[in-house]
Enzyme design. Structure first.
Site, PDB file in Angstrom:
ATOM      1  N   LYS A 182       1.299 -12.500  -3.743  1.00 36.63           N
ATOM      2  CA  LYS A 182       1.712 -12.136  -5.097  1.00 36.63           C
ATOM      3  C   LYS A 182       2.713 -13.160  -5.638  1.00 36.63           C
ATOM      4  O   LYS A 182       3.223 -14.010  -4.884  1.00 36.63           O
ATOM      5  CB  LYS A 182       2.283 -10.714  -5.060  1.00 36.63           C
ATOM      6  CG  LYS A 182       1.226  -9.656  -4.634  1.00 36.63           C
ATOM      7  CD  LYS A 182       1.825  -8.259  -4.558  1.00 36.63           C
ATOM      8  CE  LYS A 182       0.786  -7.237  -4.132  1.00 36.63           C
ATOM      9  NZ  LYS A 182       1.362  -5.849  -4.051  1.00 36.63           N
ATOM     10  N   TYR A 222      -6.565  -3.361 -10.062  1.00 42.21           N
ATOM     11  CA  TYR A 222      -5.772  -2.170  -9.762  1.00 42.21           C
ATOM     12  C   TYR A 222      -6.229  -0.944 -10.554  1.00 42.21           C
ATOM     13  O   TYR A 222      -5.441  -0.028 -10.792  1.00 42.21           O
ATOM     14  CB  TYR A 222      -4.294  -2.451 -10.041  1.00 42.21           C
ATOM     15  CG  TYR A 222      -3.592  -3.240  -8.952  1.00 42.21           C
ATOM     16  CD1 TYR A 222      -3.565  -2.793  -7.623  1.00 42.21           C
ATOM     17  CD2 TYR A 222      -2.923  -4.434  -9.246  1.00 42.21           C
ATOM     18  CE1 TYR A 222      -2.911  -3.514  -6.630  1.00 42.21           C
ATOM     19  CE2 TYR A 222      -2.264  -5.151  -8.246  1.00 42.21           C
ATOM     20  CZ  TYR A 222      -2.254  -4.677  -6.942  1.00 42.21           C
ATOM     21  OH  TYR A 222      -1.589  -5.382  -5.959  1.00 42.21           O
ATOM     22  N   PHE A 276       3.907   3.473 -12.803  1.00 45.75           N
ATOM     23  CA  PHE A 276       4.325   2.087 -12.553  1.00 45.75           C
ATOM     24  C   PHE A 276       3.248   1.066 -12.913  1.00 45.75           C
ATOM     25  O   PHE A 276       3.467  -0.137 -12.768  1.00 45.75           O
ATOM     26  CB  PHE A 276       4.752   1.922 -11.081  1.00 45.75           C
ATOM     27  CG  PHE A 276       3.686   2.289 -10.075  1.00 45.75           C
ATOM     28  CD1 PHE A 276       2.662   1.401  -9.745  1.00 45.75           C
ATOM     29  CD2 PHE A 276       3.714   3.532  -9.441  1.00 45.75           C
ATOM     30  CE1 PHE A 276       1.685   1.733  -8.814  1.00 45.75           C
ATOM     31  CE2 PHE A 276       2.725   3.877  -8.497  1.00 45.75           C
ATOM     32  CZ  PHE A 276       1.710   2.975  -8.194  1.00 45.75           C
ATOM     33  N   ARG A 316      -4.338  -5.049   7.130  1.00 49.21           N
ATOM     34  CA  ARG A 316      -3.401  -4.016   6.650  1.00 49.21           C
ATOM     35  C   ARG A 316      -2.258  -3.835   7.655  1.00 49.21           C
ATOM     36  O   ARG A 316      -1.111  -3.626   7.267  1.00 49.21           O
ATOM     37  CB  ARG A 316      -4.124  -2.686   6.442  1.00 49.21           C
ATOM     38  CG  ARG A 316      -5.206  -2.716   5.376  1.00 49.21           C
ATOM     39  CD  ARG A 316      -4.700  -2.550   3.977  1.00 49.21           C
ATOM     40  NE  ARG A 316      -4.158  -1.242   3.716  1.00 49.21           N
ATOM     41  CZ  ARG A 316      -3.711  -0.865   2.504  1.00 49.21           C
ATOM     42  NH1 ARG A 316      -3.758  -1.714   1.480  1.00 49.21           N
ATOM     43  NH2 ARG A 316      -3.217   0.322   2.322  1.00 49.21           N
ATOM     44  N   THR A 349       3.317  -0.145   2.412  1.00 47.23           N
ATOM     45  CA  THR A 349       3.494  -0.508   1.002  1.00 47.23           C
ATOM     46  C   THR A 349       4.969  -0.706   0.655  1.00 47.23           C
ATOM     47  O   THR A 349       5.331  -1.645  -0.055  1.00 47.23           O
ATOM     48  CB  THR A 349       2.880   0.596   0.105  1.00 47.23           C
ATOM     49  OG1 THR A 349       1.510   0.762   0.474  1.00 47.23           O
ATOM     50  CG2 THR A 349       2.972   0.226  -1.367  1.00 47.23           C
ATOM     51  N   ARG A 409       5.415  -7.623   5.302  1.00 52.21           N
ATOM     52  CA  ARG A 409       6.368  -6.928   4.420  1.00 52.21           C
ATOM     53  C   ARG A 409       7.630  -6.524   5.170  1.00 52.21           C
ATOM     54  O   ARG A 409       8.729  -6.565   4.620  1.00 52.21           O
ATOM     55  CB  ARG A 409       5.696  -5.704   3.796  1.00 52.21           C
ATOM     56  CG  ARG A 409       4.657  -6.072   2.719  1.00 52.21           C
ATOM     57  CD  ARG A 409       3.836  -4.858   2.331  1.00 52.21           C
ATOM     58  NE  ARG A 409       2.916  -5.097   1.223  1.00 52.21           N
ATOM     59  CZ  ARG A 409       1.922  -4.281   0.902  1.00 52.21           C
ATOM     60  NH1 ARG A 409       1.716  -3.173   1.617  1.00 52.21           N
ATOM     61  NH2 ARG A 409       1.138  -4.549  -0.117  1.00 52.21           N
ATOM     62  N   ASN A 462       6.422  -6.644  -3.066  1.00 56.94           N
ATOM     63  CA  ASN A 462       6.034  -6.570  -1.644  1.00 56.94           C
ATOM     64  C   ASN A 462       5.126  -7.714  -1.179  1.00 56.94           C
ATOM     65  O   ASN A 462       4.409  -7.591  -0.195  1.00 56.94           O
ATOM     66  CB  ASN A 462       5.509  -5.182  -1.287  1.00 56.94           C
ATOM     67  CG  ASN A 462       4.232  -4.818  -2.015  1.00 56.94           C
ATOM     68  OD1 ASN A 462       3.641  -5.655  -2.700  1.00 56.94           O
ATOM     69  ND2 ASN A 462       3.793  -3.584  -1.862  1.00 56.94           N
ATOM     70  N   HIS A 488      -1.031  -8.624  -1.042  1.00 54.31           N
ATOM     71  CA  HIS A 488      -2.038  -7.573  -1.172  1.00 54.31           C
ATOM     72  C   HIS A 488      -3.081  -7.724  -0.074  1.00 54.31           C
ATOM     73  O   HIS A 488      -3.443  -8.843   0.281  1.00 54.31           O
ATOM     74  CB  HIS A 488      -2.750  -7.684  -2.532  1.00 54.31           C
ATOM     75  CG  HIS A 488      -4.031  -6.874  -2.593  1.00 54.31           C
ATOM     76  ND1 HIS A 488      -4.033  -5.535  -2.900  1.00 54.31           N
ATOM     77  CD2 HIS A 488      -5.327  -7.209  -2.336  1.00 54.31           C
ATOM     78  CE1 HIS A 488      -5.292  -5.080  -2.841  1.00 54.31           C
ATOM     79  NE2 HIS A 488      -6.097  -6.069  -2.501  1.00 54.31           N
ATOM     80  N   GLU A 490     -13.395  -6.805  -4.289  1.00 51.23           N
ATOM     81  CA  GLU A 490     -12.275  -7.630  -4.748  1.00 51.23           C
ATOM     82  C   GLU A 490     -12.595  -9.119  -4.617  1.00 51.23           C
ATOM     83  O   GLU A 490     -12.226  -9.907  -5.496  1.00 51.23           O
ATOM     84  CB  GLU A 490     -11.008  -7.256  -3.974  1.00 51.23           C
ATOM     85  CG  GLU A 490     -10.503  -5.848  -4.342  1.00 51.23           C
ATOM     86  CD  GLU A 490      -9.418  -5.309  -3.420  1.00 51.23           C
ATOM     87  OE1 GLU A 490      -9.015  -6.016  -2.468  1.00 51.23           O
ATOM     88  OE2 GLU A 490      -8.977  -4.161  -3.643  1.00 51.23           O
TER      89      GLU A 490
END
Ligand code: DAT
Ligand code: MG
Length: 151
Positions: A11, A51, A59, A87, A93, A104, A114, A117, A128
């Site tokens: 990100k 998303y 948010f 993951r 998260t 993270r 964070n 993704h 995706e």
């Protein structure tokens, strides 16, 4: 059946904080195969589509502003079990709840920043990657490490 792929994205905070090499390294060292990679400034409509399951969350507008606030690094990683494993490498998260040793857990403090993704299912990995990469942007190749990673 097709080989499993995960869409992994660094990100804008990860790019701005100089964590690109560090984050790519985690997946490289684990032994997954990098099939696609680009630095990309994401338009709003793409972020919203990515998303879309979160569009009713309070948010959501801030999330879209954040993801479009600077360049991201888009990656397609391949390998059996890559989605669930990525993951785990990424961690929870909320970075304050993410285990030490995860990306993270080691590199971030807030849910809204964070750093990375990762797709949450093989179907979403496929969806995706099709969303973020154009045809021809993925490379077909085999790593010389393959026989040393998989018996
Ligand atoms: P993940 O990125 O771990 O798959 P998610 O899909 O539930 O988490 O949410 C996508 C992103 O949206 C997440 O990385 C950060 C943001 N987000 C999620 N929950 C949030 C919350 N309660 N407040 C602010 N941002 C949130
Ligand atoms: Mg998610």
């Amino acid at each position: 059946s097709e080989v499993e792929r995960s869409y992994i994205m660094i990100k804008p905070d990860g790019v701005q904080r100089g964590l690109v090499g560090e984050i790519i390294s985690r997946f490289e060292k684990k032994g997954f195969l990098l099939k696609g990679l680009k630095l990309f400034q994401c338009p709003k409509d793409l972020a919203q589509e990515h998303y879309k399951d979160l569009k009713d969350k309070p948010f959501f507008p801030k999330l879209i502003d954040y993801i479009t606030s600077g360049p991201v690094v888009c990656m397609a990683w391949e390998g059996a079990g890559v989605v669930a494993s990525a993951r785990k490498l990424i961690g929870a998260t909320n970075p304050l709840q993410a285990e030490p040793g995860t990306i993270r857990g080691d590199l971030a403090v807030q849910t809204g920043r964070n750093v990375v993704h990762g797709s949450d299912s093989p179907d979403n990995g496929k969806r995706e990657i099709e969303l973020w990469f154009k045809e021809g942007e993925l490379c077909q190749w085999e790593s010389v490490q393959a026989p040393w990673l998989i018996e």
